[in-house]
Design a protein around this motif. Structure first.
Motif, mmCIF file in Angstrom:
data_model
loop_
_atom_site.group_PDB
_atom_site.id
_atom_site.type_symbol
_atom_site.label_atom_id
_atom_site.label_comp_id
_atom_site.label_asym_id
_atom_site.label_seq_id
_atom_site.Cartn_x
_atom_site.Cartn_y
_atom_site.Cartn_z
ATOM 1 N N UNK A 40 0.860 -1.177 0.000
ATOM 2 C CA UNK A 40 0.000 0.000 0.000
ATOM 3 C C UNK A 40 0.898 1.229 0.000
ATOM 4 N N UNK A 41 0.655 2.143 -0.954
ATOM 5 C CA UNK A 41 1.509 3.317 -1.121
ATOM 6 C C UNK A 41 0.689 4.596 -1.024
ATOM 7 N N UNK A 42 1.348 5.685 -0.594
ATOM 8 C CA UNK A 42 0.668 6.963 -0.435
ATOM 9 C C UNK A 42 1.601 8.105 -0.814
ATOM 10 N N UNK A 43 1.048 9.113 -1.515
ATOM 11 C CA UNK A 43 1.758 10.368 -1.747
ATOM 12 C C UNK A 43 0.905 11.504 -1.200
ATOM 13 N N UNK A 44 1.583 12.543 -0.709
ATOM 14 C CA UNK A 44 0.901 13.677 -0.094
ATOM 15 C C UNK A 44 1.566 14.969 -0.536
ATOM 16 N N UNK A 45 0.746 15.897 -1.019
ATOM 17 C CA UNK A 45 1.191 17.238 -1.365
ATOM 18 C C UNK A 45 0.352 18.201 -0.530
ATOM 19 N N UNK A 46 0.981 18.860 0.438
ATOM 20 C CA UNK A 46 0.240 19.680 1.395
ATOM 21 C C UNK A 46 -0.194 21.029 0.844
ATOM 22 N N UNK A 47 0.174 21.336 -0.397
ATOM 23 C CA UNK A 47 -0.247 22.597 -1.002
ATOM 24 C C UNK A 47 -1.771 22.628 -1.148
ATOM 25 N N UNK A 48 -2.381 23.757 -0.831
ATOM 26 C CA UNK A 48 -3.838 23.881 -0.922
ATOM 27 C C UNK A 48 -4.300 24.180 -2.340
ATOM 28 N N UNK A 49 -3.364 24.483 -3.227
ATOM 29 C CA UNK A 49 -3.704 24.794 -4.623
ATOM 30 C C UNK A 49 -3.400 23.595 -5.509
ATOM 31 N N UNK A 50 -4.416 23.002 -6.157
ATOM 32 C CA UNK A 50 -4.171 21.844 -7.025
ATOM 33 C C UNK A 50 -3.188 22.182 -8.145
ATOM 34 N N UNK A 51 -2.310 21.241 -8.445
ATOM 35 C CA UNK A 51 -1.290 21.438 -9.465
ATOM 36 C C UNK A 51 -1.667 20.685 -10.734
ATOM 37 N N UNK A 74 -6.198 23.074 -21.572
ATOM 38 C CA UNK A 74 -4.751 23.208 -21.429
ATOM 39 C C UNK A 74 -3.999 21.901 -21.655
ATOM 40 N N UNK A 75 -4.756 20.809 -21.931
ATOM 41 C CA UNK A 75 -4.159 19.494 -22.222
ATOM 42 C C UNK A 75 -3.322 18.960 -21.057
ATOM 43 N N UNK A 76 -3.649 19.375 -19.844
ATOM 44 C CA UNK A 76 -2.858 18.976 -18.692
ATOM 45 C C UNK A 76 -3.645 18.044 -17.774
ATOM 46 N N UNK A 77 -2.910 17.359 -16.889
ATOM 47 C CA UNK A 77 -3.514 16.468 -15.899
ATOM 48 C C UNK A 77 -3.279 17.045 -14.507
ATOM 49 N N UNK A 78 -4.181 16.726 -13.592
ATOM 50 C CA UNK A 78 -3.932 17.068 -12.192
ATOM 51 C C UNK A 78 -2.792 16.201 -11.680
ATOM 52 N N UNK A 79 -1.981 16.786 -10.804
ATOM 53 C CA UNK A 79 -0.778 16.110 -10.351
ATOM 54 C C UNK A 79 -0.610 16.282 -8.844
ATOM 55 N N UNK A 80 -0.534 15.145 -8.153
ATOM 56 C CA UNK A 80 -0.256 15.157 -6.716
ATOM 57 C C UNK A 80 1.216 14.817 -6.556
ATOM 58 N N UNK A 81 2.014 15.844 -6.324
ATOM 59 C CA UNK A 81 3.455 15.664 -6.218
ATOM 60 C C UNK A 81 3.794 14.901 -4.942
ATOM 61 N N UNK A 82 4.749 13.984 -5.050
ATOM 62 C CA UNK A 82 5.123 13.152 -3.901
ATOM 63 C C UNK A 82 6.072 13.923 -2.981
ATOM 64 N N UNK A 83 5.566 15.050 -2.448
ATOM 65 C CA UNK A 83 6.368 15.774 -1.457
ATOM 66 C C UNK A 83 6.637 14.888 -0.248
ATOM 67 N N UNK A 84 5.638 14.054 0.067
ATOM 68 C CA UNK A 84 5.794 13.070 1.132
ATOM 69 C C UNK A 84 5.283 11.728 0.614
ATOM 70 N N UNK A 85 5.979 10.668 0.986
ATOM 71 C CA UNK A 85 5.660 9.337 0.463
ATOM 72 C C UNK A 85 5.840 8.313 1.577
ATOM 73 N N UNK A 86 4.920 7.350 1.600
ATOM 74 C CA UNK A 86 5.104 6.222 2.520
ATOM 75 C C UNK A 86 4.508 4.971 1.899
ATOM 76 N N UNK A 87 4.971 3.822 2.375
ATOM 77 C CA UNK A 87 4.395 2.559 1.941
ATOM 78 C C UNK A 87 4.556 1.522 3.041
ATOM 79 N N UNK A 88 3.752 0.502 2.987
ATOM 80 C CA UNK A 88 3.916 -0.648 3.879
ATOM 81 C C UNK A 88 3.212 -1.847 3.271
#
Length: 405
Positions: A40-51, A74-88
Motif C-alpha cells: 500500500x503506497x501513499x503520496x501527499x502534497x500539502x499545497x492547498x492549490x491543485x497542481x 490546457x491538455x494537462x492532468x492534475x498532479x499530486x506531487x510526492x512531497x511526502x511518500x510512505x508505503x507498507x
C-alpha cells in the motif's frame, strides 16, 4: 487524553491513520495498491492549490496523475506531487515505528481519529467538490435509447463501436467506514488497482480498476486490451466461461486499435499474448497483454507517446475514436469527469503505472456517484447493456453501502 503515538495492530487502523494524515493536511493526497501486490503506497502534497502538469511522463517528478475523460483546454492532468511518500506491506505485522519520520512527527501531535471522525472529516471536505449529478445520466430510458442510437450509428457506418456511460447516485450511510471499505476492496479484488485520491475543490474518488493503460518498468513498456463482460459464476468461472461472438469481436477491436497505434509510430517489434479470460471481482473479461522493449526498439519515451495515442481507449469510448467521442458528446448528456479518464503513480520507485479510471465512484457531501459504461456493437441488446452497467456499479457501490471489517 494520551496523544502519544502508539503501535498500530490492524490493517484498517493503519489505513485510517493514512487517511488522517491526508485529510488533516488539507492538501492533495492519493493512495493505492497495485494488482497482485500487498504494498500500500501513499503520496501527499500539502499545497492547498491543485497542481496541473503536461504529460511528459519520462521527465515528471515522482507523484500521482489524474486526468479526466475529456481533454482539458490546457491538455494537462492534475498532479499530486510526492512531497511526502510512505508505503507498507499489508501482509506484514504493522507498527507505527515503521512509518517515515514525517508521518510519526505529524501523528504525535494529534489524537487518533475513529471511523466516524474520519467520515465526518472526509464528507466535510467534499462538500465543495463539483457535483456531477445529472438526472439524464441516472435515467434508464435515456440509457436504453442511447444504446439504440449507438446501434443505429453503427448500422449507418458512422462508428464501429461506441461505449455509452451512465451514473447511479447512492447515499453514504452513517456507519460508512472508509478504511474498512478500502481494505475490503483490496481483499475482494486482488487483481484490480485499488485507489483513493482527494484533490481539494476538484474531486474525491475511490476505485478498483481492472484495466492498465500504460506501464513502464526499466526498459519495458506494457499495455493491455480489456473488453467483454460477463458475471463470474461457479467454483471455477475461468474454466466455464463461454464468450459470444459479440464479446470476442468487442475485445478484438480494442487489440486492433493498440496495434494500429504501434503502426502509426512505425513500431514493429512487440509481444502480444492473449486473449485470455481474466477475473475482476464478480466479473469476467477478455484480455490481451502487450510488451515492448523501449531501448532495443528506439522508443525511450514510449510511455508518453502511447498515453497520448491510447486515451481515450476504444474500451471506454469506441471506434473510430474521434467519431465515437463526438457521438458521446452529442448524445450522452452528462460530464463524465474523471470516470474513464486515467490515473496512477508516476516515477515512484522507478516505475510508472497508469490505469483507466473504471469501477469508480466520486464522493461529495453524503452521497456517492457510481459510474459505469457498456461496449455497444451492432449485436448489442439494450436491456442487457443496462444490466451490465448495474453489475459494474455494484462493484464499488456494495462496499460503500455495506461497510465490512
Amino acid at each position: 487524553m494520551n496523544t502519544e503515538v502508539s503501535s498500530i495492530h490492524t490493517k484498517t487502523e493503519t489505513i485510517q491513520q493514512m487517511l488522517q494524515l491526508g485529510l488533516k493536511s488539507e492538501g492533495s493526497f492519493a493512495f493505492w495498491r497495485k494488482p497482485n501486490s500487498s504494498l500500500l503506497e501513499m503520496v501527499l502534497d500539502e499545497s492547498s492549490t491543485p497542481q496541473k502538469v503536461e504529460l511528459n511522463i519520462e521527465t515528471l517528478e515522482p507523484g500521482f496523475v489524474v486526468h479526466p475523460f475529456a481533454d482539458q483546454e490546457d491538455k494537462k492532468a492534475y498532479f499530486i506531487k510526492a512531497n511526502k511518500y510512505l508505503n507498507f506491506h499489508l501482509d506484514n505485522p504493522i507498527e507505527i515505528d515503521e512509518l517515515p519520520e514525517w508521518a510519526k512527527i505529524q501523528l504525535q501531535g494529534e489524537e487518533k481519529l475513529n471511523a466516524k471522525e474520519i467520515r465526518d472529516l472526509l464528507l466535510g471536505q467534499t462538500q465543495s467538490n463539483s457535483n456531477q449529478f445529472s438526472e439524464t445520466s441516472e435515467d434508464k430510458d435515456h440509457f436504453i435509447q442511447l444504446v439504440k442510437d449507438g446501434i443505429q450509428a453503427i448500422q449507418d457506418g458512422l462508428v464501429e463501436k461506441v461505449v455509452p456511460a451512465r451514473t447511479k447516485t447512492i447515499k453514504i450511510p452513517e456507519e460508512f467506514n472508509l478504511g474498512c471499505t478500502l481494505l475490503s476492496l483490496m481483499n475482494s479484488y486482488p487483481n484490480a488497482f485499488i485507489n483513493f485520491f482527494h484533490i481539494p475543490n476538484v474531486g474525491t474518488w475511490i476505485g478498483a480498476s481492472p484495466e492498465s493503460l500504460i506501464e513502464t518498468k526499466g526498459d519495458y513498456f506494457y499495455t493491455m486490451s480489456l473488453a467483454g463482460t460477463q458475471p463470474a459464476f461457479g467454483d471455477n468461472p475461468l474454466k466455464t466461461a463461454a464468450w459470444t461472438q459479440k464479446e470476442i469481436e468487442e475485445q478484438a477491436l480494442v487489440s486492433r486499435y493498440i496495434v494500429s497505434c504501434f503502426k502509426k509510430i512505425r513500431l514493429r517489434e512487440y509481444e502480444e499474448h492473449g486473449p485470455k479470460t481474466v477475473i475482476a471481482g464478480d466479473l469476467l473479461h477478455l484480455k490481451s497483454d502487450f510488451r515492448i522493449n523501449m531501448q532495443s526498439t528506439g522508443f525511450p519515451d514510449l510511455g508518453s507517446i502511447m498515453l497520448n495515442l491510447l486515451h481515450p481507449t476504444s474500451a471506454v469510448c469506441g471506434m473510430p475514436r474521434k467519431e465515437s467521442h463526438d457521438f458521446l458528446q452529442k448524445y450522452e448528456g452528462f460530464d463524465r469527469s474523471f470516470f474513464a479518464g486515467f490515473l496512477g503513480p508516476v516515477n515512484i520507485q522507478g516505475e510508472t503505472s497508469i490505469y483507466v479510471n473504471l469501477r469508480t465512484a466520486s464522493l461529495f457531501s453524503d452521497q456517492a456517484i457510481l459510474y459505469s459504461g457498456a461496449g455497444v456493437t451492432e449485436d448489442s441488446d439494450p436491456q442487457k447493456e443496462w444490466e451490465e452497467t448495474e453489475l459494474k456499479c455494484k462493484i464499488i457501490g456494495k462496499f460503500i453501502q455495506n461497510p465490512q471489517s
